[in-house]
Design a protein around this motif. Structure first.
Motif, PDB file in Angstrom:
ATOM      1  N   MET A   1      -5.784  -5.037  -4.288  1.00  0.00           N
ATOM      2  CA  MET A   1      -4.961  -3.989  -4.361  1.00  0.00           C
ATOM      3  C   MET A   1      -5.672  -2.969  -5.521  1.00  0.00           C
ATOM      4  N   GLN A   2      -5.659  -3.809  -6.673  1.00  0.00           N
ATOM      5  CA  GLN A   2      -6.434  -3.233  -7.688  1.00  0.00           C
ATOM      6  C   GLN A   2      -7.807  -2.466  -7.383  1.00  0.00           C
ATOM      7  N   VAL A   3      -8.687  -2.916  -6.695  1.00  0.00           N
ATOM      8  CA  VAL A   3     -10.163  -2.558  -6.132  1.00  0.00           C
ATOM      9  C   VAL A   3      -9.576  -1.306  -5.207  1.00  0.00           C
ATOM     10  N   VAL A   4      -8.700  -1.451  -4.541  1.00  0.00           N
ATOM     11  CA  VAL A   4      -8.345  -0.221  -3.484  1.00  0.00           C
ATOM     12  C   VAL A   4      -7.781   0.850  -4.043  1.00  0.00           C
ATOM     13  N   ARG A   5      -6.955   0.602  -5.084  1.00  0.00           N
ATOM     14  CA  ARG A   5      -6.407   1.717  -5.877  1.00  0.00           C
ATOM     15  C   ARG A   5      -7.415   2.420  -6.519  1.00  0.00           C
ATOM     16  N   GLU A   6      -8.226   1.688  -7.058  1.00  0.00           N
ATOM     17  CA  GLU A   6      -9.643   2.409  -7.883  1.00  0.00           C
ATOM     18  C   GLU A   6     -10.404   3.222  -6.911  1.00  0.00           C
ATOM     19  N   GLN A   7     -10.727   2.567  -5.626  1.00  0.00           N
ATOM     20  CA  GLN A   7     -11.304   3.277  -4.512  1.00  0.00           C
ATOM     21  C   GLN A   7     -10.761   4.711  -4.160  1.00  0.00           C
ATOM     22  N   ILE A   8      -9.345   4.595  -4.124  1.00  0.00           N
ATOM     23  CA  ILE A   8      -8.665   5.693  -3.690  1.00  0.00           C
ATOM     24  C   ILE A   8      -8.552   6.954  -4.659  1.00  0.00           C
ATOM     25  N   MET A   9      -8.392   6.426  -6.122  1.00  0.00           N
ATOM     26  CA  MET A   9      -8.262   7.320  -6.987  1.00  0.00           C
ATOM     27  C   MET A   9      -9.695   8.139  -7.344  1.00  0.00           C
ATOM     28  N   ARG A  10     -10.686   7.059  -6.958  1.00  0.00           N
ATOM     29  CA  ARG A  10     -12.147   7.801  -7.139  1.00  0.00           C
ATOM     30  C   ARG A  10     -12.250   8.805  -6.179  1.00  0.00           C
ATOM     31  N   ALA A  11     -12.074   8.481  -4.939  1.00  0.00           N
ATOM     32  CA  ALA A  11     -12.061   9.417  -3.875  1.00  0.00           C
ATOM     33  C   ALA A  11     -11.257  10.726  -4.044  1.00  0.00           C
ATOM     34  N   LEU A  12     -10.156  10.528  -4.412  1.00  0.00           N
ATOM     35  CA  LEU A  12      -9.202  11.686  -4.656  1.00  0.00           C
ATOM     36  C   LEU A  12      -9.782  12.620  -5.780  1.00  0.00           C
ATOM     37  N   SER A  13     -10.605  12.044  -6.720  1.00  0.00           N
ATOM     38  CA  SER A  13     -10.838  12.925  -7.924  1.00  0.00           C
ATOM     39  C   SER A  13     -12.021  13.762  -7.559  1.00  0.00           C
TER      40      SER A  13
ATOM     41  N   LEU B   1       0.876  -1.287  -0.119  1.00  0.00           N
ATOM     42  CA  LEU B   1       0.006   0.266   0.017  1.00  0.00           C
ATOM     43  C   LEU B   1       0.765   1.429  -0.036  1.00  0.00           C
ATOM     44  N   THR B   2       1.875   1.305   0.814  1.00  0.00           N
ATOM     45  CA  THR B   2       2.732   2.515   0.892  1.00  0.00           C
ATOM     46  C   THR B   2       3.441   2.688  -0.677  1.00  0.00           C
ATOM     47  N   LYS B   3       3.694   1.611  -1.128  1.00  0.00           N
ATOM     48  CA  LYS B   3       4.523   1.709  -2.332  1.00  0.00           C
ATOM     49  C   LYS B   3       3.363   1.988  -3.479  1.00  0.00           C
ATOM     50  N   MET B   4       2.090   1.754  -3.715  1.00  0.00           N
ATOM     51  CA  MET B   4       1.055   2.272  -4.333  1.00  0.00           C
ATOM     52  C   MET B   4       0.660   3.796  -4.085  1.00  0.00           C
ATOM     53  N   LEU B   5       0.714   4.111  -2.779  1.00  0.00           N
ATOM     54  CA  LEU B   5       0.492   5.519  -2.489  1.00  0.00           C
ATOM     55  C   LEU B   5       1.542   6.414  -2.750  1.00  0.00           C
ATOM     56  N   CYS B   6       2.767   5.940  -2.970  1.00  0.00           N
ATOM     57  CA  CYS B   6       3.746   6.705  -3.509  1.00  0.00           C
ATOM     58  C   CYS B   6       3.744   6.900  -4.900  1.00  0.00           C
TER      59      CYS B   6
END
Length: 715
Positions: A476-488, A415-420
């Motif tokens: 991890m792919q789903v979590v990435r999509e959740q984070i990106m949609r929330a950040l948008s 997750l840390t790698k993905m957030l970076c």
């Protein structure tokens, strides 16, 4: 005595006076020393004179600083601070521009001395300078030296910054707003605005109001902040070098300065928060500068992100042990040879529960860069600052089956790698990007807090997906999509970001994906919609036939008594002509279909008038029915079949379904099946039209020929 007297050289600022040696008696009053010097040179009243250190500072000697005089110091007899201040106060009001410029130069130099500054301020000199600035008659060097003198006088802290008006602030802001303004004036103006923000709560709000309506000023002010941030990086590196050389006194000086810079950095973040929260829209230039500030802030993490952990470093391994201690509330076991194997076994067991890949030495997990030591920093921050959530996640997963546990250690590292990657840590700012996130300016440790929210999201999504270790990458792919949609959605705070994630569950993500696929431009064109309407009846007929065939095959059910479940069964199936339901008791569960002849009881379909399901069924109100999570379907002689979708009728007037696979056949899921089959059929039919533009309207029908006197020769 060297302690009571210093041998100095005395110079006079007046012509014709020779330099003399002077024994400066420390115990003798300063006024008496000045009187002796004046009497020796036959000067007038000694009250109009003072001693000054003849170096680059030109500071006046007072009772407070006289102990700083050393042997061999060169002193100068000059006019007193009051007389000098009085003369400069008159000279800067001269009508001659040249004389006024020379006076302002002298004032800028003399203002560095606090003794002179006190006398000049007592003459209401600050008010005179502010009037000169507000008048707007001075430009170039005149304005530059005026602002320089103002800054030097205010830096002594003799008077409060709260005394200045909004008109003065606007005038200073106008100097910054001019594109062709002199560099020295621009620097002094920015320094004045910064001092106002840092030293006065009242002026802080006034400056904010002026800055928000002055885009160019806000841009330059933020650029100033960015240079301060870069200077901070330099100081941190310098502090590291000095620490290696063990220069204790210098380190203390640098450390105190770093604390001051950090304090200013917090004020800058406070300033940025007010800019973001202001209802006035942020223009592109300001958005770009905020984006650059965000990137530079996150780039401070690059060093930790690219630092590997040393598996043999005991200090670093103690951090991992602290994670174990917080999670399982354990202390260090006694270090004796008899318990070494036992302790290794306990450590391995606990590190496995923590979700590390290497159970024997988890430090090896942090040798991958990125994210390196940054992942461990985030885990430790989460454990210390969100201890309840950390313990809950670890214990919750350690009690699951092995195949369904969410590995906290591995998840945190990935997750840390993905957030970076999402925040582009370590990358240089783009020249044309304006994409900044306001929520990262609301917390001093915004990245660590961001991680804490996302790791809880990952654990929640893992449970919603009922994932196993093989599904790790999918989660991890789903979590990435959740984070990106929330950040948008550009949340203004971390709490708002967290609430947005609550609405983006795994089920919601699936719905969004399906909706996006169906809302693509190709699927909304007129020809596609017409094709969909054309094939929909075929799909409906297919579903109907499947339902009827399943009912004709029949299903075996257990008989339910009011006391306990018995080992008896009953079977029900629909006749081939779809007019009669055949049912009857069985001694054991059949291996295949049960013939109609063996089922003695019958129920004509025409007698079925209604179907009652779920909580509406009166049998669900019986004690314990809801607690057992059973699906109750009641079919009475008043029930009916609608379009071939029906519910079976048992001998007792109702039956209870406990197997979801069976209940799926008897509870109507027509809409879901229709959407699935229709979507698959549409995709299959459109495979040959990939990358081909489908026109919105059909091609025009050609006009009829003028005559039909033609023959097609088939040969």
């Amino acid at each position: 005595s060297p302690l009571s007297a210093k041998l100095c050289i005395l110079k006079s600022s007046q012509e014709g006076k020779l330099n003399v040696a002077l024994f400066f008696q420390q115990k003798k009053p300063l006024s008496a020393i000045i009187k002796e010097v004046c009497d020796g040179w036959s000067l007038g009243s000694n009250e109009n004179f003072a001693l000054q250190i003849a170096d680059s500072t030109n500071f006046y000697i007072t009772e407070k600083n006289r102990n700083n005089i050393k042997n061999g110091s060169i002193l100068r007899l000059t006019t007193s601070p009051y007389q000098t201040a009085l003369q400069l106060h008159e000279r800067i009001q001269s009508s001659s521009m040249d004389a006024k410029l020379e006076a302002l130069k002298d004032l800028a130099n003399a203002s560095r001395d606090i003794t002179f500054a006190q006398e000049f301020i007592n003459l209401d000199g600050i008010s005179l300078l502010t009037q000169m600035v507000e008048s707007g008659t001075d430009f170039g060097d005149l304005l530059s030296f005026t602002l320089t003198a103002f800054v030097e006088l205010m830096d002594h802290g003799i008077i409060s910054w709260d005394t200045f008006s909004v008109a003065f602030i606007k005038k200073i802001a106008s100097f910054v707003n001019k594109s062709a303004m002199d560099t020295a004036v621009l620097q002094r103006s920015l320094a004045i605005l910064e001092s106002m923000v840092l030293n006065s709560q009242d002026l802080y709000h006034k400056v904010i109001n002026v800055v928000l309506v002055t885009p160019h000023l806000l841009l330059n002010f933020l650029i100033f902040c960015l240079f301060l941030l870069l200077f901070l990086l330099f100081l941190q590196e310098m502090a590291h070098i000095l620490a290696q050389k063990q220069l204790r006194s210098i380190i203390l000086t640098v450390s105190s300065f770093l604390l001051a810079v950090f304090s200013n950095l917090k004020n800058i973040y406070h300033f940025v928060q007010n800019v973001i929260r202001n209802p006035t829209p942020i223009n592109d230039e300001m958005a770009h500068q905020l984006y650059v500030l965000q990137v530079l802030t996150f780039n401070l993490l690059e060093d930790r992100m690219m630092t590997k952990m040393d598996p043999q470093d005991q200090a670093q391994r103690d951090i991992i042990f602290e994670l174990r201690r917080i999670a399982f509330d354990v202390e260090c076991e006694p270090n004796n040879s008899g318990s070494i194997e036992k302790r290794k076994s306990m450590y391995t067991r606990d590190y496995k529960k923590l979700g590390f890949i290497n159970h024997v030495n988890p430090a090896v997990d942090f040798t991958q860069i990125p994210p390196g030591m940054l992942a461990l920093d985030n885990m430790l921050y989460f454990a210390r600052h969100h201890q309840d959530a950390y313990i809950r996640i670890v214990l919750e997963n350690s009690s699951r089956e092995d195949k369904h546990e969410c590995p906290f250690g591995r998840s945190s590292i990935e997750l840390t790698k993905m957030l970076c990657e999402i925040l582009k840590v370590g990358e240089l700012p783009s020249e044309n990007c304006h994409d900044f996130h306001p929520m990262f300016f609301t917390h001093d440790r915004s990245f660590a807090e961001f991680f804490c929210i996302c790791i809880q999201l990952l654990n929640k999504t893992w449970k919603e997906m009922r994932a196993t270790n093989e599904d790790f990458n999918k989660v991890m792919q789903v979590v990435r999509e959740q984070i990106m949609r929330a950040l948008s959605l550009k949340p203004n705070s971390l709490d708002q970001f967290k609430s947005r994630l609550q609405n983006l569950s795994y089920t919601e993500i699936l719905k969004i994906r399906q909706s996006e696929r169906m809302n693509q431009e190709d699927f909304q064109s007129r020809p596609i919609l017409e094709l969909r309407e054309k094939i929909q009846p075929e799909i409906m007929e297919l579903i109907k036939q499947q339902r009827l065939n399943r009912l004709c095959d029949g299903t075996c059910f257990r008989k339910i008594s009011s006391r306990r479940r018995q080992d008896k069964f009953w079977y029900c199936r629909l006749s081939p002509n779809h007019k009669v339901l055949h049912y009857g008791d069985l001694e054991e569960s059949p291996q295949g279909e049960v013939p109609h002849d063996s089922l003695q009881d019958k129920l004509p379909v025409a007698d079925i008038k209604a179907v009652i399901t779920g909580k509406d069924c009166p049998h669900m109100k019986e004690k314990g029915a809801l607690k057992q999570n059973k699906v109750c379907v009641c079919v009475y002689p008043i029930c009916y079949i609608n379009s071939g979708f029906m519910i079976l009728y048992p001998p007792s007037g109702h039956f209870i379904l406990t197997h979801s696979f069976i209940s799926d056949f008897f509870i109507d899921y027509t809409k879901s099946d229709l959407d699935t089959l229709l979507s698959m059929e549409m995709k299959l039919r459109l495979l040959d039209l990939e990358n081909i533009q489908i026109p919105d309207a059909p091609p025009p029908i050609p006009k009829e020929p003028s005559n039909y006197d033609f023959v097609y020769d088939c040969n």
